[in-house]
Design an enzyme around this catalytic site. Sequence first.
Site: not given
Length: 885
Positions: A163, A300-303, A335-336, A339, A358
């Site tokens: 992203e 962090a990233m919500e893959n 949060h993640e 998503h 977001e």
Amino acid sequence: MRCSLAAAIAVALATVAVPSFAQVAPSAPGVAEITTQLPRTAKPLHYRVEITPHAEQMRFDGKVSIDIEVLSATDRIVLQAAALEFGDSRLSDGGKGQPLVAKVSVDADNQTATFAFDKPLAPGRYTLSTAYRGTINTQANGLFALDYPTDSGKKRALFTQFENSDARRFIPSWDEPGFKATFDLTLNVPSAQMAVSNMPATATRELGNGLKQVVFQTTPKMSTYLLFMSAGEFERSAVTADNGTEIGVVVPAGKLSQAQFALDASRDVIAEYNDYFGVPYPLPKLDNVAAPGGSQFFSAMENWGAIFTFEYALLLDPAVSSVSDKQAVFSIAAHEIAHQWFGNLVTMAWWDDLWLNEGFATWMEGRTTRKLHPEWDLNNVDAAMTSRGAMGRDAMATTHPIVQHVATVEQASQAFDGITYGKGAAVISMFEDYVGSDAWRDGVRSYVRAHAYGNAVTDDLWREIAKAAPDKQFIEVAHDFTLQPGIPLIRSASACIDGKTRVTLQQGEYTIDRKDKQPLRWRVPVTVRGADGKDVRTLVDGSATVDLPGCAGPVLVNAGQKGYYRTLYSPEQFKALSDGFERLPVVDQLGVMMDASALAAVGLQPEADTLDLTAKVAGDAPPDLWQRVSRTLGGLDDLFEGDATRQAAFRKYAYARLEPVLASLGWDDRDGESAQTRQLRGGLIAMLGAMDDPQVIAEARRRFAAFLAKPESLSPELRRTVLGVVARHADAATWEQLHALAKKETSSMVRDQYYHLLAQSKDVALAQRALDMALTEEPGATNGAGMIGGVSREHPDLAFDFAVANREKVETLVDGTSRAGYFPQLGASADNLQMVDKINAFADKYIAATSRRDAETVIAGIQTRVKLRAERKPQVDAWLRKNGY
């Protein structure tokens, strides 16, 4: 994606030209048109991807076959690709004829690859196949490697971060959120390593030569930026959710125990979201993958099915982790995981509506943390803090609407900012309060069901909320706050009429750097509370009046602090509030204090009002209030930076207020203390240390000496705070002691903390040593840019000049999608107009016109700070003299 707190969400893409064929996509009747940077002659249906990483050589080999649908006759297929080299490429039509050989041409500037054929393709279904080669990066974009120390030596693990527009570095693809497809991923990795992707593995077989092949289940239909892979020497632990989902944590070997809290938190959050959204989490598993190192721009990233999180935001080491770390781990996970529905199951159609991802996830994380851990927010202040935190950015001329037009990928990257996250969450909090929590949830459920596995725009959500709350003018209110920038200012005055208090509310606009600006107009939901303690709600459309019973007692506007606006009271109203300040609920005390401070900063209210409030807070007041007093005084202290005599007078008052509170708390934890009390202790020590309080510095140094002899003598709650004070005031010998700790540390998370401490020194010579070290291999590839950023907070000119002088080297330390924001941000704490000239010169030379928002924001901040400082200091001086300081 949860952006890094330390970076203030300064995300930006490197210069990328707009493709000449950028266009608005044709769409079905009645469906909003969606921006695209690709010709709409074809779309993907399914990807079959096979990746063989060569980690030691920092490259990978790939093969992909993509089932596509050609929508209109064309002799070429154009998709997105960046830093990829192509081999044999062919197009087949399901056995109806001989495969066509493709001639591949790459446009590096536009990040596209064109597969051209000798004859036109008729509309229909085909399979495009190609072999290719790519680069393993050292920063978090595309496929990247992270090295980390262990007791047995250095290890390397691989991860992906896509992203907003970096899947194209891993797989040639339609790398835009609107092109959803399914994916089959196969990884060929060392036999001793664990491979992780979005879905569970279906098969594993040995390939020989120390390699194995791992095949993963087909993903649901999803956007490219959510695809994920990782490989390394990992361990995994899992639990089963209430709906049967397997929830796991994946960590570098030896760290499973540090992930137990995150695992339990994820299980609890999934249960809450399954209920709230009314649609159970749809994948068979959800992993959270811990990675060493860090980024200046996200944590962090919500893959989908495989969240990526840096270790510091996922693991809890009992020797070093505080209650604040525990709260951060929970809230980031919340949060993640939010998503997984808002962003993954339903994805914004284009980056214009990034806030749907977001802003909603930020609001959901706060709501869920308060519900599942109410002990962390005893006075319900977190939502108000989020709201006020966004306002500083939103009051500047360089702000933008929540829903904003994004024309290029670099503009999409710049959209990951405080407006998208903080203001997005704040207006959702206000909207939920306005329509009611049940109606809001019902609308959200309808929206998720209606758009599952598809794409949506903001108005799709608004229509569902409006159906659930038909009597609220909701869409009009929502448009006012999301389609235009800025902050309403509600001016309040009152009079006693016939035994009642008539409150007059007038809507204007709060702005920091445009005092003569013609105000925009909002329909503002306002809650007013009178002496009887009952709330009266109204919608201020330009102006409104509210009658309250009786004529005694203060009038409170924005009761509960859910509204996204500033309140300017008449002098008489403010005096009544001030006189009864201690009787207000804590959240409203904070709201009144924060608004008074913000309004004083721009000359709408006397600085004396803010200072008077800081003097009213009792020594035994709740910790939330003292945290606010501390931060308010810290902000005022900054006004006098470089003016030692006047700063000393101000600090005499600040010490008089803060030192007794710290003395009453003591430096050591006490059994039964609340999280807020522990955080206040650390906050006071840090603030007094920043104000050069000699007593605090001496005690911190004493405890540091004891720590060197016996590390367990420094509690996890104070460890980072005490080391921070020591690092800030370090001499050369102390700096070397910290340096020695960094070099011998084998925990990657703790090691990173030490290297960042080395960048905090006030001493110019030591700051320069930290800058020089940042360009070496010693701190690790993901620490160098952070160290330069750390130096910039105390020495902005030194750090900025150093980074520009070493630009090419520094760029290798910064994720390529973020350079346009990184360099200007180094000057953000400057208080001289020469820095403005430097940033402008840099931007003119290195930043494309379409990527200058971050630079312009930093410039506006410096210019405004210089101007307001000159206006504010005399008022503070006068208050200090009046009060004997």
